[in-house]
Design a protein around this motif. Structure first.
Motif, short mmCIF file in Angstrom:
data_model
loop_
_atom_site.label_atom_id
_atom_site.label_comp_id
_atom_site.label_asym_id
_atom_site.label_seq_id
_atom_site.Cartn_x
_atom_site.Cartn_y
_atom_site.Cartn_z
N PHE A 16 0.81 -1.29 0.06
CA PHE A 16 0.06 -0.07 -0.02
C PHE A 16 0.87 1.26 -0.13
O PHE A 16 0.35 2.26 -0.48
CB PHE A 16 -0.95 0.07 1.29
CG PHE A 16 -1.96 -1.09 1.16
CD1 PHE A 16 -3.17 -0.78 0.41
CD2 PHE A 16 -2.08 -2.02 1.79
CE1 PHE A 16 -4.04 -1.70 0.27
CE2 PHE A 16 -2.69 -3.04 1.82
CZ PHE A 16 -4.04 -2.96 1.32
N LEU A 70 -4.21 -4.01 -8.31
CA LEU A 70 -4.61 -2.70 -7.98
C LEU A 70 -6.24 -2.67 -7.39
O LEU A 70 -6.59 -1.76 -6.77
CB LEU A 70 -4.90 -1.98 -9.62
CG LEU A 70 -3.71 -1.68 -10.09
CD1 LEU A 70 -3.98 -0.79 -11.38
CD2 LEU A 70 -2.90 -0.53 -9.32
N ASP A 71 -7.04 -3.83 -7.42
CA ASP A 71 -8.25 -3.76 -6.97
C ASP A 71 -8.07 -3.80 -5.35
O ASP A 71 -8.94 -3.44 -4.91
CB ASP A 71 -9.05 -4.95 -7.68
CG ASP A 71 -8.30 -6.34 -7.32
OD1 ASP A 71 -7.14 -6.46 -7.28
OD2 ASP A 71 -8.92 -7.32 -7.05
N LEU A 73 -5.10 -2.73 -3.88
CA LEU A 73 -4.30 -1.48 -3.43
C LEU A 73 -5.18 -0.18 -3.57
O LEU A 73 -5.10 0.71 -2.44
CB LEU A 73 -3.26 -1.29 -4.33
CG LEU A 73 -1.95 -2.24 -4.36
CD1 LEU A 73 -0.97 -2.15 -5.20
CD2 LEU A 73 -1.41 -2.42 -2.89
N ASN A 74 -6.12 -0.14 -4.20
CA ASN A 74 -7.19 0.79 -4.34
C ASN A 74 -7.82 0.99 -3.10
O ASN A 74 -8.37 2.03 -2.83
CB ASN A 74 -8.20 0.83 -5.51
CG ASN A 74 -7.50 1.16 -6.79
OD1 ASN A 74 -6.59 1.88 -6.99
ND2 ASN A 74 -8.10 0.60 -7.83
N LEU A 75 -8.17 -0.11 -2.25
CA LEU A 75 -8.66 -0.11 -1.15
C LEU A 75 -8.05 1.11 -0.05
O LEU A 75 -8.88 1.62 0.69
CB LEU A 75 -8.88 -1.28 -0.47
CG LEU A 75 -9.60 -2.46 -1.21
CD1 LEU A 75 -9.41 -3.84 -0.55
CD2 LEU A 75 -11.34 -2.22 -1.37
N ALA A 77 -6.94 3.80 -0.65
CA ALA A 77 -7.44 5.18 -0.98
C ALA A 77 -8.65 5.43 -0.56
O ALA A 77 -8.88 6.95 -0.39
CB ALA A 77 -7.17 5.32 -2.57
N SER A 78 -9.27 5.03 0.29
CA SER A 78 -10.76 5.28 0.74
C SER A 78 -10.46 6.33 1.83
O SER A 78 -9.67 6.01 2.77
CB SER A 78 -11.40 4.13 1.31
OG SER A 78 -12.49 4.37 2.19
#
Length: 215
Positions: A16, A70-71, A73-75, A77-78
């Motif tokens: 992350f 990415l699916d 890692l994008n968590l 960014a919340s």
């Protein structure tokens, strides 16, 4: 190599907080480990749970220590919640992906502040594919359940659940059963480390075997 990999995983928060150079370094180590994979074939053995009592080498509780997917890692960014522990529990023929979510503001308070945690579970059914070390996946359900709210046990509260139609994607018309998109390849597996590469949307997962996945 494994120790070097684990040090990098810890230093960059499982991917992350990884810099491009750190990701490249981890990818290089993964490529080297793939060459020494002690399970170059047969990781799919027993994965459907009906192989006459044959146990699966993948069976167990695996905690994610690194990913380039990415699916996932994008968590991170919340602005509302940050991902806590992430597991894959494999009990053939079921594999359950577990993600614990913690309110992002919780990290701003002292440790004595009452904690909160929500757990997401994605249940899939596993199957063999023709290519060795390839595991097919069919999604069955998603569940979101509170575990703790401001320090109070919330396990008795009803979860939010969605059950998907039990349709095997590889059996749908026009879908090649060997290239149906939901699968992962086992690129390294020993007694305490699992490295997989998912097909879509791509990326590696490095996991270590743990005794439990209690929150």
């Amino acid at each position: 190599l494994k120790l070097k990999l684990l040090r990098l995983c810890a230093s960059y928060d499982r991917g992350f907080g990884a810099s491009p150079s750190a990701r490249n370094e981890v990818n290089d180590i993964v490529d080297q480990l793939k060459l020494f994979n002690p399970t170059p074939a047969g990781a799919e053995k027993g994965i459907e749970g009906n192989d006459g009592g044959t146990s699966s080498p993948l069976e167990g509780i695996w905690q994610m220590v690194w990913t380039t997917a990415l699916d996932v890692l994008n968590l991170g960014a919340s602005p509302v919640a940050s991902p806590g522990a992430i597991y894959q529990v494999i009990e053939p023929p079921i594999a359950t992906n577990i993600i614990d979510f913690i309110p992002r503001a919780q990290s701003l308070f002292p440790e004595t502040f009452p904690s909160s945690l929500v757990r997401a579970e994605v249940k899939t059914r596993t199957s063999k594919r023709a290519e060795t070390n390839r595991i097919g996946l069919d999604f069955e359900s998603v569940k979101l359940a509170p575990v703790e709210i401001l320090g109070f046990d919330a396990k008795t509260l009803p979860p939010f659940s969605i059950n998907f139609p039990k349709i095997k994607i590889s059996d749908l018309p026009g879908v090649d059963p060997e290239t149906a998109p939901e699968f992962f390849d086992v690129v390294y597996l020993d007694d305490d480390m699992l490295i997989i590469q998912q097909n879509m949307p791509g990326g590696y997962f490095v996991s270590i075997k743990v005794p439990d996945c209690d929150p």
